[in-house]
Design a protein around this motif. Structure first.
Motif, short mmCIF file in Angstrom:
data_model
loop_
_atom_site.label_atom_id
_atom_site.label_comp_id
_atom_site.label_asym_id
_atom_site.label_seq_id
_atom_site.Cartn_x
_atom_site.Cartn_y
_atom_site.Cartn_z
N SER A 71 0.84 -1.20 0.00
CA SER A 71 0.00 0.00 0.00
C SER A 71 0.88 1.25 0.00
O SER A 71 1.78 1.38 0.83
CB SER A 71 -0.91 0.01 1.24
N GLN A 100 -1.34 -1.09 -9.00
CA GLN A 100 -1.55 -1.67 -7.68
C GLN A 100 -2.02 -3.12 -7.83
O GLN A 100 -2.95 -3.41 -8.58
CB GLN A 100 -2.60 -0.87 -6.91
N THR A 119 0.94 -3.98 4.77
CA THR A 119 2.01 -3.00 4.68
C THR A 119 2.19 -2.37 6.05
O THR A 119 1.28 -1.76 6.59
CB THR A 119 1.67 -1.91 3.64
N GLN A 379 -4.08 -0.68 4.64
CA GLN A 379 -2.75 -1.27 4.73
C GLN A 379 -2.81 -2.79 4.69
O GLN A 379 -1.79 -3.44 4.50
CB GLN A 379 -2.07 -0.83 6.03
N THR A 403 -7.25 -1.50 -3.49
CA THR A 403 -6.48 -0.64 -2.58
C THR A 403 -6.16 0.67 -3.27
O THR A 403 -5.47 0.69 -4.30
CB THR A 403 -5.18 -1.33 -2.14
#
Length: 739
Positions: A71, A100, A119, A379, A403
């Protein structure tokens, strides 16, 4: 209308979220490395893409699309990780497009987090580093194999340069796009080993200070997509009123005034609050404020008053008969201290702090039957899938997570409460997306704060001042008890994120770290640098106290204690030269602190002044030297150090959450004080990599040293006045001065 709610009116309770989703997280966590990372290629025939593996797609025009699995929350990871692939596949960075990665832990999970997509913990680059370089090396071998067939040349005679395979003996070459256009993948696909990785002397991108971040242009021109930017056809908006005291539930709801607000579509009772769905965000927030709710009054959090509890924690730390779980036991520290000529015994404390991300919590969800799609600045996509599946009563494989960019994370957006809001409300209006945006007041009052912590440290010195034993007791609530209960249980009750950073590489003959868990019911969570932020505060200030007891220079003492640690000595010696450590200052003083947390070495020196009448500390300059091992992006490391230092000053001087009888007293930036732009000091950073060393984390490395550096500077400035309680509020400073 007044509705009376029965207890457990829905099958899904808050506790079931915590236990079930927590268990799900652990079940996934120990599943191993991503199974499809280097697996069979996937053909994107509709787009004409050539896919050597799940991470890379090459178009006929030579454009290379690379997946970014972590992320992006301002730390530059959307550049760092794709760059690793590009380096070893010999891609032309100017032709690389970063996308992503989807929510697919089996393929894109982080080996540093046991294969889940999460993350945090300064673990992204460390966790993915070797694997993504192997992805790049494998991609290069696939392209060479493809070119060998097209050029009718032995693969062993082929080399690569950016976006091109070259056959030097004949002078012929093929661009990556030409190989992709031919569309033939070798069968079987060649695999890569560590021996196939580029040697350091051939790196083009790793370590290049000219590399720029791929996410910045869109943030400058406004096209960047954050969670709060998501717009979907037919979208509704949602808001949730939560109880003023955690764990309490709505017993009766008078929603007549709320329903009268134009645009309000539905009021949704929830196990933990009351949801409002409407046609505009303004309508939902207005209606939320008009709800009249009678809350239960049974939560034990009502007994939670942070000031009182912190004093209680300090007493527990001092009471050596109250034992906890050993986080580290090297030698017999207790015996060494009991026989010491001098014993230094001190307490260090830290208050709750909130994340205060620039972008408040938000998420958008669409529920259709047993399928869910989510758009969120998260995250933790893997955890999000598990929580959303629990809400809807489906399985994680039927939950798709998109995300977005994150307007700050700091651990807060690893939580799922804001995503549960969106999914719960979207479930109530099947087939239409619902976007939930928290107000800043909601964000502050219902944060998952860093735990209160009291630390009791005892150090025994012999007659010559040498350290004989070091005992470090950390008293705090557990984060893992809520987020990963099985992991806490498997560790015998040791929450290693709460004690993180208490281990150090100073040479001491006996060292013991104890965790004495408290449980007062408040949900606490991961906050920037988590345990390291306060454990290094205590450790680095105690090192200065030892230096004062021995009447030696604190810099010289650290070099003595790190005599067998060349990387540590190098950052300390470098920062000392940068700051001119031995040069006297008028009405200012320097303080030093060092940290080896997250696998990187970082030393900082802060120059401060003090207004004794007001008790206000001013930080004028901070110098920082950092060795991350391999410095993938030196300029970005420099920027991250500045971020960590700025946040570290803010939390050391200003940031504080107070809870009285379970109610959070702060609500916005007028009451939750953060550093202002005018208060940011001059910051100078030296990145001094040792590329032959293992790669370290970097995202949180800048924060831990700056607070103790400030405290140590104040001690030098005042002839030994020690600040031992975060934050250093003016009244606390005046009290320490005896004013």
């Amino acid at each position: 209308m007044i509705a009376t709610l029965k207890p457990h009116s829905r099958a899904l309770s808050r506790r079931s979220f915590l236990v079930t989703a927590g268990g799900f997280g652990i079940a996934v966590a120990f599943g191993g490395l991503p199974g499809n990372a280097l697996g069979a290629a996937v053909t994107l025939a509709a787009e004409g893409h050539y896919r050597p593996n799940a991470w890379v797609a090459i178009a006929a025009d030579g454009t290379v699309t690379v997946m970014s699995p972590a992320s992006e929350m301002g730390q530059g990871i959307m550049t760092t990780l794709p760059l690793l692939i590009a380096e070893d596949m010999d891609a032309d960075w100017g032709k690389v497009r970063v996308v992503q990665a989807p929510s697919d832990a089996e393929t894109y999970g982080n080996p540093g987090f046991y294969g889940i997509q999460l993350t945090g913990g300064s673990e992204s680059t460390r966790g993915y580093y070797e694997m993504l370089r192997l992805v790049g090396a494998q991609t290069r071998k696939v392209l060479i194999a493809g070119a060998a067939g097209l050029l009718n040349a032995p693969a062993g005679e082929l080399t690569t340069e950016p976006n091109r395979v070259v056959h030097a003996p004949s002078g012929r070459s093929l661009g990556y796009g030409e190989i992709a256009a031919a569309g033939e993948l070798p069968d079987p696909l060649p695999q890569a080993t560590v021996a196939d990785l580029k040697p350091r002397e051939r790196w083009r991108y790793i370590g290049d200070p000219k590399m720029t971040r791929v996410d910045v242009p869109s943030k400058v021109d406004g096209s960047a997509m954050f969670g709060s930017d998501v717009q979907l056809p037919g979208m509704l908006y949602g808001a949730v009123l939560r109880a003023p005291v955690q764990d309490e539930t709505p017993e009766a709801i008078d929603d007549a005034a709320a329903r009268a607000v134009p645009g309000i579509r539905q009021i949704v009772p929830l196990p933990y609050g009351v949801g409002v769905i409407g046609e505009t965000i303004e309508a939902t927030m207005r209606a939320k404020d008009l709800l009249d709710v009678t809350w239960s009054a049974s939560s034990r959090v009502r007994r939670y008053t942070s000031d009182r509890l912190l004093e209680q924690y300090r007493s527990v730390g001092r009471d050596l008969s109250r034992t906890g779980v050993d986080a580290l036991a090297e030698g017999d520290a207790s015996a060494a201290i009991s026989g010491a000529a001098t014993v230094i015994a001190v307490d260090y404390m830290s208050d709750h702090v909130c994340h205060a991300t620039m972008e408040p919590m938000n998420a958008t969800a669409l529920v259709a039957g047993d399928t869910v799609e989510i758009w969120a600045p998260t995250q933790g996509p893997t955890g999000t899938q598990g929580f959303a599946a629990e809400v809807v009563g489906t399985t994680p494989d039927k939950v798709k997570v998109n995300t977005t960019l994150l307007g700050g994370g700091f651990g807060r957006k690893a939580e799922a409460d804001f995503i549960i809001d969106a999914v719960s409300l979207a479930k109530a209006v099947q087939g239409r997306p619902v976007k939930v945006v928290w107000s800043r007041e909601d964000d502050v009052r219902h944060d998952k704060f860093r735990p209160l912590a009291a630390q009791h440290i005892q150090v025994g010195l012999d007659g010559g001042g040498a350290i004989l034993g070091w005992r470090h007791r950390i008293v705090a609530d557990s984060i893992f008890a809520r987020t990963m209960p099985r992991l806490l249980e498997s560790a015998g009750g040791h929450d290693d994120v709460v004690t993180e950073g208490a281990e150090f590489n100073y040479a001491v003959p006996a060292h013991r770290i104890e965790y004495i868990r408290q449980d007062n019911g408040l949900d606490v969570g991961f906050w920037f640098a988590v345990g390291v932020g306060y454990t290094r505060f205590a450790i680095e200030c105690v090192v200065d106290e030892i230096a004062a007891a021995r009447s030696v220079d604190p810099l010289a003492l650290r070099l003595e204690l790190l005599k067998d640690q060349p990387r540590a000595r190098r950052v300390i010696e470098t920062v000392a030269r940068m700051a001119e450590w031995d040069r006297p200052r008028d009405e200012r003083a320097l303080g030093l602190a060092y940290s080896d947390a997250f696998g990187s070495h970082c030393a900082q020196i802060a120059e401060v002044s003090l207004d004794r009448q007001s008790g206000e500390i001013r930080v004028h300059s901070v110098w920082c030297a950092v060795d991350p091992g391999v410095a993938v992006q030196p300029r970005h490391i420099e920027a991250l150090m500045m971020t960590g230092i700025t946040n570290g000053i803010s939390h050391a001087l200003f940031e504080q959450i107070n809870i009285v009888d379970g109610r959070v007293q702060e609500s916005n930036f007028d009451t939750y004080r953060v550093i202002r732009m005018s208060e940011v000091p001059d910051i100078e950073v030296a990145v001094i990599p040792t590329p032959e060393s293992p790669i370290g984390g970097i995202g949180q490395v800048g924060l831990p040293p700056v607070g103790p550096a400030i405290a140590n500077a104040v001690a030098r400035l005042t002839g030994g006045v020690r600040l031992r309680h975060y934050p250093f509020l003016p009244q606390r400073v005046k009290s320490a001065l005896g004013a």
